[in-house]
Each structure stands twice: as structure tokens, then as C-alpha cells.
Design a protein around this motif. Sequence first.
Motif, PDB file in Angstrom:
ATOM      1  N   GLU A 300       0.830  -1.198   0.000  1.00  0.00           N
ATOM      2  CA  GLU A 300       0.000   0.000   0.000  1.00  0.00           C
ATOM      3  C   GLU A 300       0.871   1.259   0.000  1.00  0.00           C
ATOM      4  O   GLU A 300       0.608   2.215  -0.753  1.00  0.00           O
ATOM      5  N   ASP A 334      -9.097  -6.409   6.555  1.00  0.00           N
ATOM      6  CA  ASP A 334      -9.397  -4.985   6.535  1.00  0.00           C
ATOM      7  C   ASP A 334      -8.433  -4.204   5.646  1.00  0.00           C
ATOM      8  O   ASP A 334      -8.828  -3.297   4.902  1.00  0.00           O
ATOM      9  N   ARG A 338      -9.240  -2.063   2.270  1.00  0.00           N
ATOM     10  CA  ARG A 338      -8.874  -0.651   2.218  1.00  0.00           C
ATOM     11  C   ARG A 338      -8.085  -0.331   0.948  1.00  0.00           C
ATOM     12  O   ARG A 338      -8.338   0.678   0.276  1.00  0.00           O
ATOM     13  N   SER A 341     -10.334  -0.668  -2.210  1.00  0.00           N
ATOM     14  CA  SER A 341     -11.311   0.426  -2.341  1.00  0.00           C
ATOM     15  C   SER A 341     -10.636   1.738  -2.736  1.00  0.00           C
ATOM     16  O   SER A 341     -11.248   2.590  -3.375  1.00  0.00           O
ATOM     17  N   ALA A 342      -9.368   1.884  -2.385  1.00  0.00           N
ATOM     18  CA  ALA A 342      -8.676   3.141  -2.656  1.00  0.00           C
ATOM     19  C   ALA A 342      -8.074   3.188  -4.059  1.00  0.00           C
ATOM     20  O   ALA A 342      -8.012   4.267  -4.674  1.00  0.00           O
TER      21      ALA A 342
END
Length: 850
Positions: A300, A334, A338, A341-342
Motif C-alpha cells: 500500500e 481490513d 482498504r 477500495s482506494a
Amino acid sequence: MAPPARRPIPQLASPQSDIPNPFTRFVNIASPRPGTTSRSASTHNLASSNSNNESSPDSNSSSQIPSLDRSFTLIRPRRHIRMFSTRHVSSTNSPALRHLSISVSQTSSSKNYHEGDIIWVNDYHLMLLPGLLRSHPKTALAPIGFFLHVAFPSSEIFRCLSIRDSLLKGVLGADPVGFQTANYARHFRQTVSRILAYESLPKGIQVEGPVAPVSIGGEAEKEWRESAEGKKTKEKGRFVDVGVFPMGIDVHALREKKRNPEVQYWVQLLRQRYAGMKLIVGRDKLDEIQGVRHKIEAFEHFLKANPEFQGKVVLIQMALQTTESNELAGGVSDVVARINSAFSTLTYQPVVFLHVQEVTFSQYLALLTVADAFMVTSLREGMALRTHEYVGCQEERERAFILSEFTGTYSYSGFRSCFAVNSYDTRGTAKVIYQALTMSDEEAASRWQDLHNHVVTQTAQAFVTSFLTRCLRAHTEHASLSIDPSLVPPLDLPRLIPKYRHSTTRLVFVDLEGCLWVRDMSKSAMIEMMRRGKGPMVEPPEATIQVLEKLAGDPKNEIWVLSGLPVKGALERLAERVPSVGIVAENGCFVKTREIGNRTNGQFNGARWINMVANLDFAWKGPCIEILNYFTERTPGSFVEERATSIVWRFWTGPPDSTVSIDDDPTITTTTTTSNDTSPTTATAASSHSHYSDRSWARRQAAEAQNHIFDSLGERYGLRIIPGQNFFLVLPNNISRSTAVGTILHPGGPACSPLGGGAGVGGADYDGYWNTVTIGGGAGRTTSSTGGRVSSAVDSMLVLAIGGDEKSLRRLNELDDAETVSTSRRGTDAKWKLDPSQVLGVLGALAQVR
């Protein structure tokens, strides 16, 4: 319209290896999986091996051992460097482990084991089992090996376990105990030393007292304790080897699997699906310690720091679910949601998260083949064999490999060409991902080649063969040491004298310390030697010199004195007094040739000292002395003795507790003397207790010092450590008294023994000895004249060896005309035994024979 039926996908399986069969049979006792019953001991012909140690649990087992999952809760946190709740190590959780081990022990001993089998116990679930097998009458003398497939923690972590003593003693029932890395082996040795107070040496553990360390109860324990073997081992103890055995995969089988048409089909499909994108692939268990969350968070951060890669890089993470609690602890759902979705778009999903059960093995190999990088970010792990599979599948593309520094795999030099990461450093890991994806093809190929060389060398076949070979060798050595000395007959001098008299040529090897010379090892004698270079520790006794002169004066004799002392001092004086005697100094580092006279012209071939390690690197001596000085400051009365090619640390110079000198001959086992006074005073008892406590402390310090030297310098410089009763010796690895004897016997060796040519050991066997000693350069081969000496090619040849070096005696036993005499006062392969105090008398009697 009803959705089409989903085709059942077979569970991910590991390739089977085709391991050669160097042994007839072995009983492999493998650990059960969580929630399942133990697999009974199975008999193998080494036909296959599972290269993937992360297989999913077997869901088809119908019967279960009650509370077995609690036993896994007990053990699993132990193998990771992290603190955990004391409820995990409660003594109430241990009965399941004990019940499991007893069940497997009874099954393997009564049904599966046959005489001649090797028993191989695998992994932490069965740590109690080797001790139970060793305590069973049927398997007490069997070769038993134990291998731990996971990381072993430091003693500070392991000591938190309430059943720590039972676990360690159970493991010590094996002949060799194997680990995947040197760090894990060191942790085990230190843990045993600090918790059980056993002597820990670089090669293993000296176990004191009985062999049956785990209470098994019932008739089995009673039967063992009443058996002769049990009574013997309760008194003697044993030595347990500790070794490192890196695992590998079956490279040949993996290549065969890659040729499967289904694999090629998925390769093409994946390349079409992810055309123009770079793939990062990972495969881990879904527990916290595997670092899956750390990996995804680093990915990420990589996407945020490098927006140009958004939409162009995909992380495909395969996860093996262990238990529901572990998956929740891993906490990956989670962060996956995240990230997706980003950064997701209509045609792009940055993280593809799959359970292993949803991927066939062909699909798994295809992913490894098309990947641009493979990523492992474990927080603590042993050998990650999936990394080997990735390297094997990249033979065409040769792409990057990202590996956590906390895996056992990274500890091997062959894997240092990977991109190493600290899994806890999110930003640092993100930078490494960028480097791996942007490096040049030339760098990638160079890095991959180093990785591939290790993978194809350290295979599953090499792992199995090396472990079983070590198991057999260790068991054989332990068996020879456990021979009751009372079974070895004392030297029969009247029987030896006729053979000595009628032999035409005689080659005599005799130890100096502890045989010819019982040195005064008192503290005052050592101080006098160190201050003035004189005294009883430096001057060889006149009786010894006279006996050697008489023996060397017989033209039939060739005398060699074997010693651990340095050249300077006592050996120089001995060489001056008896020049016709050959001398081996510093346990084989130096050899003094004999001065040989020529009968025809009265000329003499002068003796000379040959340095057998002239070209070796002795840079290790400085750091070694620094380490020993550190321990000297903490051990009263100890001191360091530096020699030309070796170093001695004398850790105990207190009151002598033996009847013989064991100065530089660690093969001598001493007999403790006791006072005949049945009513000692309180002061005497207190003094004795104080000496015992001080000596125990000194031995503990010596064990710690040996481990420090071996771990920091041993592998790097090729060193070995010889422990003694009151000292230990550090010297080059390939030099010993045994290799010196081989050099003397070799017809072209630097010592130029006139009798070596016909000793019956020339050729292939002792060529190895020559190759060993020439690594130090030495003086090279010599071809000097034999000086008119009688060749040993005649039939009436006698080789007589008196000493305590068991390896030399064992090798000389292979000669037809050898008489070997052990002075070690322990189990031996020698033909005779002799008290050290009687050696001079025996040699004096032989010197009178004409």
C-alpha cells in the motif's frame, strides 16, 4: 438462469521427490497436524519427500486426541521471538503432548521398529518422543534422530515454558539433533546449558546421568530401569550431536511438474490476463507471525509513494488458513479491503487475495513462472521452501526475489543475492519493492544465478542423505564410547613380547602427555613455567628420556611421540636429547622428522621441523584471544596460553581432582580421588564444596566461551575446539593427531617415514590425509633417502600405538599387524587398555627385548 456448476478444484499439493535410497529402511515419525491424530510411525524406503512444509490440514481424519489443539497452543508461541501469556504455558496443557508422544512411542516400538532401522522424529510436536524411545528397552540402542522444522527461540523465551525441562530432556534422547540454521542450533545449545546446566559444546551437548529423561510411568519405565542398559547409562551419561541441516526441494520433480500442459496453459492465460502489468506473488500461512499484513501494508505504501505504478502492479497473495483465531490475528481482511477500495478501477484490482484451497498446484506453478517478484515478509520462520520453488520456476525469466531477514533461508550465503527487507519497516520494504521492479535485466540475472546455484545444490535429497548419514555416524561414535571399559582386556605383556621380538620392523606411536609424562599441573608449577620457563611442566622427566633413547637405539624401531604441546620448551628439549625420535607437536600442526643414520657411509640425515599449516590464515587468533580475555576476567585463576598455531584456555587451575595429567590430551578421562577420612572437619567439607562450586562455574564459563568462539570464528576460519577436563584447545579444523599419523604412514608424506610404504595403508585411504594436510602448504612432498632403513614391505611388521586419541587408534586398528592400546579409561575400539601410570614400565620392558 442458474449459474454454471463450479468445477471442483483439487487441493494444492506439493511435488513428490525422487530421493535415492542410500539406506535400507528408516522409521519416519512425523508430527501430526493441529486437530488431527498422530500419524503412526511409518516405514520408508526414502522414495519420496514433501518439499512443501506448509501443506494444509488433513480434513479427512476421523479420530482425534482430546485436547490436542491445546497442546499446539502451548508450543506454537514458543518458537517465535515474542512474549505471550502464561496461560499458554500452563502445566495443565501438557498432558496432551505427553499422551501423544507416549502413544507414538508405544506404536513405533512395538509394531514398526525392527533392528537395524533408523528412527527419525520430526518437529516440535514430538519433542518428548526421542527420550521416550530411548527409554524403551526395544529402541534403547536404536539410531534416533530429531529434526526441528521451525525456529528455536533464545533461552529467555524458552524458559517461560512450564514443561521446559521435559521438552529439552526429551529432545536429548536423540543421537543427533538437527536445526535449519546455525542460529537455531546455537539457541538450543545455550538453552540446554542455562536451563539444564549441561555442558554445551560447539559440536553438541554432554548429557549427564540417565538417558531416560522423561517419566513415562507404568511397566515400560520399570522395565527400562531394571534393564542392564538402563543401569549402565544412568551412571555414564552420553553425548548428543547438534548439527545444522538446511532443507531443500526436489528440483528434478519440480521441473517435471512445470512441463505439465496444464501449467503451460495457465501461464499463457495469466500473461494474457495481466498483460502490461507487473505481478508480485506471495504465499503464506494466515497467522500473525507470517507477516502477511506487513507485506500488504508495505505494498500500500509503495502504491502511494509511486503513483506511476498504480494500475500497473498487482499483488497476488495466496494464503493458507490454519485456524480461525490465527486468521483473525493476522488481520489482513481490513487492509486488503482498504487498498482495493482506494486504488481499484473498472479494470484493475491491486490486491488479489486467494486461499490456497482455491488454487491448484498447476496454477501455483504458473503464478511463480510469470511473477516479476516473489515476496516473503515473515516475522519469524525457518526455511521458507516456497522461495526455492520460485527460484526453480524462474529459470526462463530470472526475476527478483524479496525475502525477510528473519527467515532461516536468509541466513545462508546462497540467498544473500535476494532483496532483503526488515518486515517491520514498512517504508523500507516499499522502497525495496520499487528497486526489485525497476532493476536491470543484467542485475536480475546475476542475482538469480546465485540463488539458483544454492537451490540446485541444497536439495531435498542432500538434506535427507546428510541427516541420516550424520545420525548413523553419531550413533556409531556414541556406541563405541559407551562400551564398558571392563570389556576391553588389559594389555597382556607376555603375549605382546614374542610378537615384538620376532618382528623385523616396528613402528611405535605413543602419546607424551598422560602416558610418557604425567605432568605436574598444580598452580605453582604453572606459575613457575610462565615466569621463568622452567620447572616440572617444561623439563621432561629423565626416566622418559631414557626409555625413548633405549627404544630409538634399536635399529628395528621407529619411534614417534604425539603431543599437544608447543614446539618451544619441552619438545625442543626432547628433540635435543633424543634426535632419532619423531615428534608431532600442537596436535599435528608441526612434525619433526627423525634423524636417521646411514649404515654404509656413517652419514646422518638431520631432523627438521615441518610446519603443516604454513599457508593457513591465522587472523582468527587476535579475536579469539579477545574473547578469551573477556572470560578470563570473569573466571578466577584462568589464563590464556597462546601458541604458534593454536590457543589454549586453562579455565581451572585449582586443586587437582585426578590421578593423571590431562594437560593437552583431552582424550584422557580421569578418575576422581576421594579421601579415606570418614569424619572430615567442617572446614574441609566447606572447602570441598567451595572448590566444587568454583569448578562448576569455570566449566560453565568454558562452555560459553567455546560457543562464542565457534559461532563467531569457527565457520569463517575453519576452526575446531578440543575440550579437556581443565582446558580447551582452539586450532585449525583439518589438523589432528590422526591426520599426523596418516602423514607419517603415507609413503610420500612430508615426514618421509621409511616404514610408511608398506604399512598397508597407502593409496586411496591415506591420499585423503595427504590432501588434508597440504591445505596448509607444509613443506611439500619430499623424496629424501630412507637412510638404509629396512622397508616395511616385509611380512614381520609391527605397529604399536599407545595413547588416548580414539580416532588414531581406530584407524590404526585397520592394519593387520597393529596392536592398539588405549589409556583413556573409557569405552574404546582399541585391542587393549592400559593404565597411564604403567606406560613407562611397559615400554621399558619392550626396550630390553632383543
